[in-house]
Design an enzyme around this catalytic site. Structure first.
Site, mmCIF file in Angstrom:
data_model
loop_
_atom_site.group_PDB
_atom_site.id
_atom_site.type_symbol
_atom_site.label_atom_id
_atom_site.label_comp_id
_atom_site.label_asym_id
_atom_site.label_seq_id
_atom_site.Cartn_x
_atom_site.Cartn_y
_atom_site.Cartn_z
ATOM 1 N N ALA A 48 2.369 -4.316 -9.331
ATOM 2 C CA ALA A 48 2.756 -3.454 -10.455
ATOM 3 C C ALA A 48 1.643 -2.570 -10.991
ATOM 4 O O ALA A 48 1.858 -1.825 -11.944
ATOM 5 C CB ALA A 48 3.260 -4.335 -11.606
ATOM 6 N N GLY A 51 0.361 2.962 -7.959
ATOM 7 C CA GLY A 51 1.326 3.538 -7.030
ATOM 8 C C GLY A 51 2.772 3.420 -7.464
ATOM 9 O O GLY A 51 3.114 3.555 -8.650
ATOM 10 N N ALA A 111 0.064 -12.213 -4.852
ATOM 11 C CA ALA A 111 1.528 -12.185 -4.748
ATOM 12 C C ALA A 111 2.028 -13.089 -3.628
ATOM 13 O O ALA A 111 3.140 -13.613 -3.690
ATOM 14 C CB ALA A 111 2.002 -10.753 -4.491
ATOM 15 N N TYR A 224 9.064 3.963 4.421
ATOM 16 C CA TYR A 224 8.714 5.367 4.682
ATOM 17 C C TYR A 224 9.192 5.746 6.072
ATOM 18 O O TYR A 224 9.173 4.911 6.987
ATOM 19 C CB TYR A 224 7.190 5.543 4.568
ATOM 20 C CG TYR A 224 6.733 6.969 4.701
ATOM 21 C CD1 TYR A 224 7.166 7.942 3.807
ATOM 22 C CD2 TYR A 224 5.874 7.353 5.736
ATOM 23 C CE1 TYR A 224 6.760 9.269 3.941
ATOM 24 C CE2 TYR A 224 5.458 8.673 5.868
ATOM 25 C CZ TYR A 224 5.908 9.618 4.967
ATOM 26 O OH TYR A 224 5.511 10.922 5.105
ATOM 27 N N TYR A 234 2.820 6.311 12.194
ATOM 28 C CA TYR A 234 3.521 5.595 11.131
ATOM 29 C C TYR A 234 4.796 4.903 11.624
ATOM 30 O O TYR A 234 4.786 3.730 11.950
ATOM 31 C CB TYR A 234 3.799 6.504 9.916
ATOM 32 C CG TYR A 234 4.065 5.646 8.705
ATOM 33 C CD1 TYR A 234 3.050 5.343 7.809
ATOM 34 C CD2 TYR A 234 5.310 5.037 8.526
ATOM 35 C CE1 TYR A 234 3.274 4.458 6.754
ATOM 36 C CE2 TYR A 234 5.546 4.161 7.479
ATOM 37 C CZ TYR A 234 4.530 3.885 6.586
ATOM 38 O OH TYR A 234 4.743 3.007 5.556
HETATM 39 P P1 NAD Z 1 -0.653 1.042 -3.855
HETATM 40 O O1 NAD Z 1 -1.861 0.652 -3.095
HETATM 41 O O2 NAD Z 1 -0.792 2.069 -4.905
HETATM 42 O O3 NAD Z 1 0.022 -0.227 -4.541
HETATM 43 C C1 NAD Z 1 0.008 -1.496 -3.984
HETATM 44 C C2 NAD Z 1 0.213 -2.551 -5.050
HETATM 45 O O4 NAD Z 1 0.162 -3.833 -4.415
HETATM 46 C C3 NAD Z 1 -0.836 -2.572 -6.151
HETATM 47 O O5 NAD Z 1 -0.213 -2.792 -7.397
HETATM 48 C C4 NAD Z 1 -1.710 -3.778 -5.805
HETATM 49 O O6 NAD Z 1 -2.285 -4.380 -6.927
HETATM 50 C C5 NAD Z 1 -0.655 -4.695 -5.199
HETATM 51 N N1 NAD Z 1 -1.175 -5.743 -4.337
HETATM 52 C C6 NAD Z 1 -1.762 -5.609 -3.120
HETATM 53 N N2 NAD Z 1 -2.058 -6.807 -2.617
HETATM 54 C C7 NAD Z 1 -1.658 -7.726 -3.540
HETATM 55 C C8 NAD Z 1 -1.683 -9.127 -3.585
HETATM 56 N N3 NAD Z 1 -2.171 -9.873 -2.593
HETATM 57 N N4 NAD Z 1 -1.192 -9.726 -4.698
HETATM 58 C C9 NAD Z 1 -0.699 -9.010 -5.727
HETATM 59 N N5 NAD Z 1 -0.617 -7.673 -5.721
HETATM 60 C C10 NAD Z 1 -1.095 -7.039 -4.632
HETATM 61 O O7 NAD Z 1 0.405 1.451 -2.742
HETATM 62 P P2 NAD Z 1 1.797 2.232 -2.741
HETATM 63 O O8 NAD Z 1 1.604 3.433 -1.879
HETATM 64 O O9 NAD Z 1 2.380 2.376 -4.094
HETATM 65 O O10 NAD Z 1 2.664 1.220 -1.880
HETATM 66 C C11 NAD Z 1 3.759 0.470 -2.395
HETATM 67 C C12 NAD Z 1 4.886 0.480 -1.369
HETATM 68 O O11 NAD Z 1 5.350 1.828 -1.202
HETATM 69 C C13 NAD Z 1 4.441 0.022 0.036
HETATM 70 O O12 NAD Z 1 5.473 -0.741 0.601
HETATM 71 C C14 NAD Z 1 4.291 1.327 0.781
HETATM 72 O O13 NAD Z 1 4.422 1.174 2.173
HETATM 73 C C15 NAD Z 1 5.441 2.105 0.169
HETATM 74 N N6 NAD Z 1 5.440 3.575 0.380
HETATM 75 C C16 NAD Z 1 4.326 4.314 0.088
HETATM 76 C C17 NAD Z 1 4.347 5.683 0.333
HETATM 77 C C18 NAD Z 1 3.144 6.547 0.051
HETATM 78 O O14 NAD Z 1 3.085 7.675 0.553
HETATM 79 N N7 NAD Z 1 2.204 6.092 -0.738
HETATM 80 C C19 NAD Z 1 5.513 6.297 0.819
HETATM 81 C C20 NAD Z 1 6.630 5.518 1.057
HETATM 82 C C21 NAD Z 1 6.588 4.146 0.849
#
Ligand code: NAD
Length: 396
Positions: A48, A51, A111, A224, A234
């Site tokens: 949370a 991102g 998590a 994605y 990807y």
């Molecule tokens: P991000 O790195 O901003 O967020 C990841 C989150 O996971 C953070 O809140 C972090 O604290 C948490 N986290 C990581 N490891 C953890 C652990 N062991 N315990 C607790 N919390 C943990 O990344 P994001 O880009 O927001 O990715 C979130 C989802 O969105 C992913 O599934 C990603 O594949 C997907 N996504 C991202 C994009 C993009 O372009 N960024 C596009 C489509 C989908």
């Protein structure tokens, strides 16, 4: 302490508490400028603090007046070291939620660990009773299996063939070719173990078993697809296998939940700057190109715009949530518009180190990257002394 950005490769090792707070406030302001959503009441967001997860938490709280529990990894600042951006974001979120009269709790821990799940169940029982939305937004390079202690590492590699394409060093603007060797079977397996649907399913099983989900609970996670340009690294690569697994898990859980009116979806989101996406080769150059085209067309979105649209136009609409033929929610519709992709491909063919700042929005990419860590944010005095040791209210 006066905090300046310090980078190592694609990560920034410092973050600015006042800048992170300002970034969170901007997201809150955006959501509050939009019509209120008739949405969830009690929400658990796993992953949370940055991102898509952070944006979902803000949308639920400030767009639908939901109580929230956020799960993320602990981090703390000291006189010498800053905490993580996620920590400062969460501190700012908790403060704003309290001022707005919303219940909010942070559960910090891994998590993937059983204890974190147990802690969350306790907090739900004590504070909220049940939750009606569970957002799973963990992106990680590593997972320790909480039963066996085995460690899995995820990789970002093509499958079955070597992949060569353009990439950019987004700090310097240098465009080079990168060649990536294919992932081994073990690497593919381990990437699926980290980023596939197993942990999401474990969470839902644990929460259901503890009877802390409403009968009509919704749960989502993020996937994605992206462009032809990034396909080999990807969607057809090791991370794509993990996304296939995540999507299959959503379908399976949806079947299980729907008997009581619940639902599970994967949300296919757009490519944008986050800490996770900046680590993927080729992707930052693609995103810089995409930003340029989408901004020109007036359809650019960041995490908060995507998140608001997801809640208001997909998840909480009258009637059924629209999904594609594979049962996925599509909020990447504007990224994958034919005209957008055609222009990105055209631009891609001609981009070099010499024209990158004219042809793409690399400058916007770079700025957003630093903003993820609270830097380059308007209205923040970066020459002022700040205390890096910020406490998160309601942290458990
Ligand atoms: P991000 O790195 O901003 O967020 C990841 C989150 O996971 C953070 O809140 C972090 O604290 C948490 N986290 C990581 N490891 C953890 C652990 N062991 N315990 C607790 N919390 C943990 O990344 P994001 O880009 O927001 O990715 C979130 C989802 O969105 C992913 O599934 C990603 O594949 C997907 N996504 C991202 C994009 C993009 O372009 N960024 C596009 C489509 C989908």
């Amino acid at each position: 302490m006066i905090i300046k950005p310090r980078t190592r490769g694609f990560i920034c090792t410092t973050s600015h508490p006042a800048g992170c707070a300002a970034q969170v406030q901007e997201q809150i302001d955006y959501v509050q400028s939009k019509p209120q959503i008739q949405g969830p009441k009690n929400v658990l967001v796993i992953g949370a603090s940055t991102g898509y997860g952070l944006a979902a938490r803000i949308t639920a709280a400030f767009g639908a007046r939901a109580n929230t529990i956020g799960v993320y990894r602990p981090s703390s600042g000291s006189e010498k070291r800053t905490a993580s951006a996620g920590w400062y974001n969460s501190a700012a979120f908790e403060q704003a939620a309290q001022e707005a009269g919303l219940k909010s709790f942070s559960v910090t821990g891994d998590a993937f660990a059983k204890e974190t799940k147990e802690k969350v169940i306790e907090v739900i029982k004590k504070e909220l009773g049940k939750v009606d939305l569970v957002v799973y937004s963990v992106a990680s390079a590593r997972k320790t299996d909480s039963q066996t202690g085995e460690v899995y590492n995820s990789v970002l590699k093509p499958i079955g063939k070597t992949f060569t394409n353009k990439t950019v060093n987004f700090h310097t603007g240098e465009v080079t070719e990168v060649t990536l060797e294919p992932a081994t079977e073990k690497e593919i397996h381990d990437t699926v173990a980290v980023m596939g649907g197993d942990d999401w399913e474990d969470w839902i099983r644990a929460l259901r078993g503890a009877e802390v989900l409403t009968e009509d609970v919704t749960t989502i996670s993020y996937s994605y697809i992206g462009s032809e340009i990034t396909q080999d690294i990807y969607r057809d690569g090791s991370i794509g296998r993990a996304k296939d697994h995540l999507e299959a898990t959503a379908l399976k859980m949806n079947d299980e939940l729907k008997s009581t009116g619940g639902r599970a979806y994967v949300v296919v989101s757009k490519g944008l700057v986050t800490q996770s996406s900046s680590a993927i080769p080729v992707v930052p150059l693609y995103i810089s190109s995409l930003y340029k085209i989408m901004k020109e067309k007036g359809i650019h979105e960041g995490t908060i715009e995507q998140s608001y649209r997801l809640f208001a136009d997909r998840l909480y609409v009258e009637g059924d949530t629209p999904v594609d033929k594979s049962g996925r929610i599509r909020i990447d519709d504007w990224e994958l518009r034919e005209d957008v992709q055609a222009e990105v491909v055209k631009l891609w063919d001609s981009v070099t180190s010499d024209n990158i700042y004219e042809l793409t929005d690399l400058e916007g990419y770079r700025r957003e990257f630093f903003q993820l860590f609270g830097f380059e944010t308007e209205g923040v005095d970066y020459e002022a002394e700040v205390d890096p040791d910020v406490k998160v209210l309601h942290s458990i």
